[in-house]
Design a protein around this motif. Structure first.
Motif, PDB file in Angstrom:
ATOM      1  N   MET A  94       0.867  -1.172   0.000  1.00 23.69           N
ATOM      2  CA  MET A  94       0.000   0.000   0.000  1.00 23.69           C
ATOM      3  C   MET A  94       0.907   1.227   0.000  1.00 23.69           C
ATOM      4  SD  MET A  94      -2.939   1.612   0.209  1.00 23.69           S
ATOM      5  CE  MET A  94      -4.238   0.536   0.813  1.00 23.69           C
ATOM      6  N   VAL A  95       0.864   1.997  -1.066  1.00 27.80           N
ATOM      7  CA  VAL A  95       1.668   3.213  -1.135  1.00 27.80           C
ATOM      8  C   VAL A  95       0.932   4.297  -0.358  1.00 27.80           C
ATOM      9  CG1 VAL A  95       2.754   4.902  -2.647  1.00 27.80           C
ATOM     10  CG2 VAL A  95       2.575   2.508  -3.382  1.00 27.80           C
ATOM     11  N   TRP A  96       1.553   4.743   0.714  1.00 25.49           N
ATOM     12  CA  TRP A  96       0.898   5.750   1.562  1.00 25.49           C
ATOM     13  C   TRP A  96       1.957   6.663   2.143  1.00 25.49           C
ATOM     14  CZ3 TRP A  96       0.528   5.477   7.245  1.00 25.49           C
ATOM     15  CH2 TRP A  96       1.308   4.467   7.797  1.00 25.49           C
ATOM     16  N   ASN A  97       1.714   7.245   3.319  1.00 20.83           N
ATOM     17  CA  ASN A  97       2.599   8.273   3.857  1.00 20.83           C
ATOM     18  C   ASN A  97       3.905   7.736   4.423  1.00 20.83           C
ATOM     19  OD1 ASN A  97       0.703  10.354   3.288  1.00 20.83           O
ATOM     20  ND2 ASN A  97      -0.459   9.794   5.098  1.00 20.83           N
ATOM     21  N   ASP A  98       4.028   6.438   4.635  1.00 21.96           N
ATOM     22  CA  ASP A  98       5.290   5.846   5.057  1.00 21.96           C
ATOM     23  C   ASP A  98       6.301   6.000   3.914  1.00 21.96           C
ATOM     24  OD1 ASP A  98       7.406   4.294   5.874  1.00 21.96           O
ATOM     25  OD2 ASP A  98       6.328   2.399   5.808  1.00 21.96           O
ATOM     26  N   PRO A  99       7.426   6.700   4.138  1.00 21.15           N
ATOM     27  CA  PRO A  99       8.391   6.925   3.053  1.00 21.15           C
ATOM     28  C   PRO A  99       8.889   5.633   2.411  1.00 21.15           C
ATOM     29  CG  PRO A  99       8.891   8.358   4.917  1.00 21.15           C
ATOM     30  CD  PRO A  99       7.819   7.412   5.378  1.00 21.15           C
ATOM     31  N   VAL A 100       9.014   4.550   3.175  1.00 18.00           N
ATOM     32  CA  VAL A 100       9.512   3.297   2.611  1.00 18.00           C
ATOM     33  C   VAL A 100       8.558   2.766   1.546  1.00 18.00           C
ATOM     34  CG1 VAL A 100      10.030   0.871   3.144  1.00 18.00           C
ATOM     35  CG2 VAL A 100      10.868   2.686   4.644  1.00 18.00           C
ATOM     36  N   SER A 101       7.251   2.957   1.737  1.00 14.61           N
ATOM     37  CA  SER A 101       6.275   2.456   0.763  1.00 14.61           C
ATOM     38  C   SER A 101       6.376   3.182  -0.574  1.00 14.61           C
ATOM     39  CB  SER A 101       4.853   2.593   1.314  1.00 14.61           C
ATOM     40  OG  SER A 101       4.418   3.951   1.307  1.00 14.61           O
ATOM     41  N   GLN A 102       7.036   4.347  -0.594  1.00 10.52           N
ATOM     42  CA  GLN A 102       7.180   5.142  -1.809  1.00 10.52           C
ATOM     43  C   GLN A 102       8.537   4.965  -2.476  1.00 10.52           C
ATOM     44  OE1 GLN A 102       6.227   9.293  -0.870  1.00 10.52           O
ATOM     45  NE2 GLN A 102       5.028   8.601   0.891  1.00 10.52           N
ATOM     46  N   ASP A 103       9.440   4.252  -1.815  1.00 10.23           N
ATOM     47  CA  ASP A 103      10.846   4.163  -2.227  1.00 10.23           C
ATOM     48  C   ASP A 103      11.111   2.781  -2.841  1.00 10.23           C
ATOM     49  OD1 ASP A 103      13.652   3.770  -2.274  1.00 10.23           O
ATOM     50  OD2 ASP A 103      13.950   5.147  -0.604  1.00 10.23           O
ATOM     51  N   LEU A 104      11.304   2.710  -4.150  1.00 10.71           N
ATOM     52  CA  LEU A 104      11.444   1.423  -4.821  1.00 10.71           C
ATOM     53  C   LEU A 104      12.705   0.684  -4.393  1.00 10.71           C
ATOM     54  CD1 LEU A 104      10.214   2.116  -8.448  1.00 10.71           C
ATOM     55  CD2 LEU A 104       8.919   1.797  -6.337  1.00 10.71           C
ATOM     56  N   ASP A 105      13.780   1.406  -4.148  1.00  8.64           N
ATOM     57  CA  ASP A 105      15.011   0.750  -3.699  1.00  8.64           C
ATOM     58  C   ASP A 105      14.815   0.132  -2.321  1.00  8.64           C
ATOM     59  OD1 ASP A 105      16.403   1.367  -6.012  1.00  8.64           O
ATOM     60  OD2 ASP A 105      17.158   3.268  -5.212  1.00  8.64           O
ATOM     61  N   ALA A 106      14.137   0.865  -1.432  1.00  9.09           N
ATOM     62  CA  ALA A 106      13.884   0.342  -0.089  1.00  9.09           C
ATOM     63  C   ALA A 106      12.962  -0.866  -0.146  1.00  9.09           C
ATOM     64  CB  ALA A 106      13.282   1.430   0.792  1.00  9.09           C
ATOM     65  N   LEU A 107      11.961  -0.832  -1.018  1.00  9.68           N
ATOM     66  CA  LEU A 107      11.042  -1.966  -1.154  1.00  9.68           C
ATOM     67  C   LEU A 107      11.754  -3.190  -1.723  1.00  9.68           C
ATOM     68  CD1 LEU A 107       7.909  -0.087  -2.524  1.00  9.68           C
ATOM     69  CD2 LEU A 107       8.134  -1.151  -0.270  1.00  9.68           C
ATOM     70  N   ARG A 108      12.624  -2.972  -2.688  1.00  8.14           N
ATOM     71  CA  ARG A 108      13.372  -4.095  -3.253  1.00  8.14           C
ATOM     72  C   ARG A 108      14.281  -4.731  -2.191  1.00  8.14           C
ATOM     73  NH1 ARG A 108      14.014  -4.289  -8.535  1.00  8.14           N
ATOM     74  NH2 ARG A 108      14.116  -2.020  -8.678  1.00  8.14           N
ATOM     75  N   GLU A 109      14.882  -3.878  -1.356  1.00  9.29           N
ATOM     76  CA  GLU A 109      15.746  -4.393  -0.292  1.00  9.29           C
ATOM     77  C   GLU A 109      14.948  -5.222   0.698  1.00  9.29           C
ATOM     78  OE1 GLU A 109      17.745  -4.873   3.388  1.00  9.29           O
ATOM     79  OE2 GLU A 109      16.039  -3.502   3.170  1.00  9.29           O
ATOM     80  N   LEU A 110      13.750  -4.784   1.060  1.00  5.38           N
ATOM     81  CA  LEU A 110      12.908  -5.558   1.970  1.00  5.38           C
ATOM     82  C   LEU A 110      12.489  -6.877   1.331  1.00  5.38           C
ATOM     83  CD1 LEU A 110      10.572  -2.791   3.466  1.00  5.38           C
ATOM     84  CD2 LEU A 110      12.318  -4.097   4.695  1.00  5.38           C
ATOM     85  N   SER A 111      12.119  -6.825   0.058  1.00  2.00           N
ATOM     86  CA  SER A 111      11.721  -8.045  -0.647  1.00  2.00           C
ATOM     87  C   SER A 111      12.859  -9.054  -0.664  1.00  2.00           C
ATOM     88  CB  SER A 111      11.296  -7.688  -2.078  1.00  2.00           C
ATOM     89  OG  SER A 111      10.948  -8.835  -2.811  1.00  2.00           O
ATOM     90  N   ASP A 112      14.085  -8.579  -0.929  1.00  2.00           N
ATOM     91  CA  ASP A 112      15.243  -9.476  -0.964  1.00  2.00           C
ATOM     92  C   ASP A 112      15.581  -9.996   0.428  1.00  2.00           C
ATOM     93  OD1 ASP A 112      15.418  -9.066  -3.676  1.00  2.00           O
ATOM     94  OD2 ASP A 112      17.037  -7.595  -3.550  1.00  2.00           O
ATOM     95  N   ARG A 113      15.546  -9.113   1.417  1.00  2.00           N
ATOM     96  CA  ARG A 113      15.949  -9.510   2.769  1.00  2.00           C
ATOM     97  C   ARG A 113      15.014 -10.572   3.339  1.00  2.00           C
ATOM     98  NH1 ARG A 113      15.313  -5.524   7.762  1.00  2.00           N
ATOM     99  NH2 ARG A 113      15.764  -4.007   6.097  1.00  2.00           N
ATOM    100  N   PHE A 114      13.710 -10.403   3.110  1.00  3.55           N
ATOM    101  CA  PHE A 114      12.739 -11.336   3.684  1.00  3.55           C
ATOM    102  C   PHE A 114      12.320 -12.442   2.704  1.00  3.55           C
ATOM    103  CE2 PHE A 114      12.269  -7.509   6.324  1.00  3.55           C
ATOM    104  CZ  PHE A 114      12.450  -8.079   7.578  1.00  3.55           C
ATOM    105  N   ARG A 115      12.913 -12.407   1.501  1.00  3.72           N
ATOM    106  CA  ARG A 115      12.637 -13.426   0.486  1.00  3.72           C
ATOM    107  C   ARG A 115      11.140 -13.535   0.207  1.00  3.72           C
ATOM    108  NH1 ARG A 115      16.906 -18.279   2.187  1.00  3.72           N
ATOM    109  NH2 ARG A 115      18.779 -16.967   2.108  1.00  3.72           N
ATOM    110  N   LEU A 116      10.527 -12.370   0.045  1.00  5.38           N
ATOM    111  CA  LEU A 116       9.096 -12.287  -0.228  1.00  5.38           C
ATOM    112  C   LEU A 116       8.869 -11.460  -1.482  1.00  5.38           C
ATOM    113  CD1 LEU A 116       7.383 -11.591   3.205  1.00  5.38           C
ATOM    114  CD2 LEU A 116       7.031 -13.587   1.761  1.00  5.38           C
ATOM    115  N   PRO A 117       8.222 -12.000  -2.488  1.00  9.71           N
ATOM    116  CA  PRO A 117       7.929 -11.193  -3.673  1.00  9.71           C
ATOM    117  C   PRO A 117       6.854 -10.145  -3.386  1.00  9.71           C
ATOM    118  CG  PRO A 117       6.868 -13.334  -3.840  1.00  9.71           C
ATOM    119  CD  PRO A 117       7.735 -13.384  -2.607  1.00  9.71           C
ATOM    120  N   ILE A 118       6.956  -9.043  -4.084  1.00  4.45           N
ATOM    121  CA  ILE A 118       5.902  -8.031  -4.069  1.00  4.45           C
ATOM    122  C   ILE A 118       4.960  -8.380  -5.215  1.00  4.45           C
ATOM    123  CG2 ILE A 118       5.377  -5.579  -4.378  1.00  4.45           C
ATOM    124  CD1 ILE A 118       8.186  -5.033  -3.157  1.00  4.45           C
TER     125      ILE A 118
END
Length: 267
Positions: A38-62
């Motif tokens: 959900m893209v909202w006011n949390d800066p991480v939800s708007q940051d593609l690099d940060a989202l990719r890092e979370l996806s890789d770290r937790f091994r979860l696809p978006i």
């Protein structure tokens, strides 16, 4: 038993007011197949690099990106609604998601509302990403209904290529869930699973705690070879503690897995 390939994702909105990282942590810990951002006011939800890092770290696809089209996200990714959708499409393409969830315009977004059906069709023809337009509901104040969306909250009245059905919104609309799903037909591409009691509020209850046919819909999806994603988009703000919220999200996942398993499949 037939176990379908349908992926079960956790919407990052399900941990609100906590942040996107917490949603990834819980989804990984509990065994979800992926997340919807959900893209909202949390800066991480708007940051593609940060989202990719979370996806890789937790091994979860978006698996899906929910465009910022809520009242509280009117200034996220620009104030222009078409810019928001273009950025959501670009995010989905770069993150490997196959679906962008979008709401119909608010009635006061007059030019956007006039162009929305044609514009969504045009954008859908420019990408492999599915723009799945989500059913909404009439707003209610005491005994009055306010029609806040245009062309309308019942998205099946328009010829969109793909739909998202949200069962909490169905409950708030006080309509029949299967009648709406039947109207969506094979254009149903995405499911927001949550329950509702039929009150005037958009409740997003844990499935099984309201009056919607959550179990029956999942069983039907399994029988008919549904090839989209099922996303738990639930409200855990009333969970008494982090441990209780974790238990609620585990219950939601277990409910979904149980009812997606069926003894037969209709081809």
């Amino acid at each position: 038993m037939h176990i379908p390939d349908t992926k079960i994702a956790l919407s990052t909105a399900s941990v609100y007011p906590d942040n996107t990282q917490v949603a990834f942590e819980l989804a990984a810990k509990l065994g979800y197949d992926g997340v919807e951002v959900m893209v909202w006011n949390d800066p991480v939800s708007q940051d593609l690099d940060a989202l990719r890092e979370l996806s890789d770290r937790f091994r979860l696809p978006i698996l899906a990106v929910h465009a910022p089209c809520l009242l509280i996200t009117q200034r996220v990714w620009s104030t222009d609604p078409w810019t928001k959708l273009k950025r959501a499409r670009a995010a989905a393409e770069k993150l490997g998601a196959d679906t962008v969830v979008v709401h119909p315009p608010f009635r006061w977004q007059r030019q956007y509302a006039r162009d929305f059906v044609r514009g969504i069709e045009r954008m859908a023809g420019e990408t492999a990403v599915r723009f799945a337009v989500e059913n909404m509901y009439p707003w209610r104040y005491r005994d009055r209904e306010v029609l806040a969306y245009a062309p309308g909250w019942d998205v099946t009245e328009e010829a969109y290529r793909h739909f998202t059905v949200d069962l909490s919104h169905v409950a708030t609309s006080r309509i029949d869930a299967f009648a709406m799903v039947d109207r969506m037909g094979d254009r149903l591409a995405h499911v927001h699973l949550a329950d509702g009691s039929g009150s005037g509020k958009d409740e997003h209850l844990i499935p099984g705690r309201g009056k919607q046919p959550c179990a029956e819909l999942l069983e039907r999806l399994a029988r008919t070879g549904f090839d989209g994603h099922v996303v738990l988009e639930v409200n855990t703000r009333r969970s008494g503690s982090p441990a209780e919220r974790e238990a609620d999200l585990a219950e939601a996942l277990a409910f979904t897995r149980l009812h997606l398993a069926t003894g037969s499949r209709v081809l």
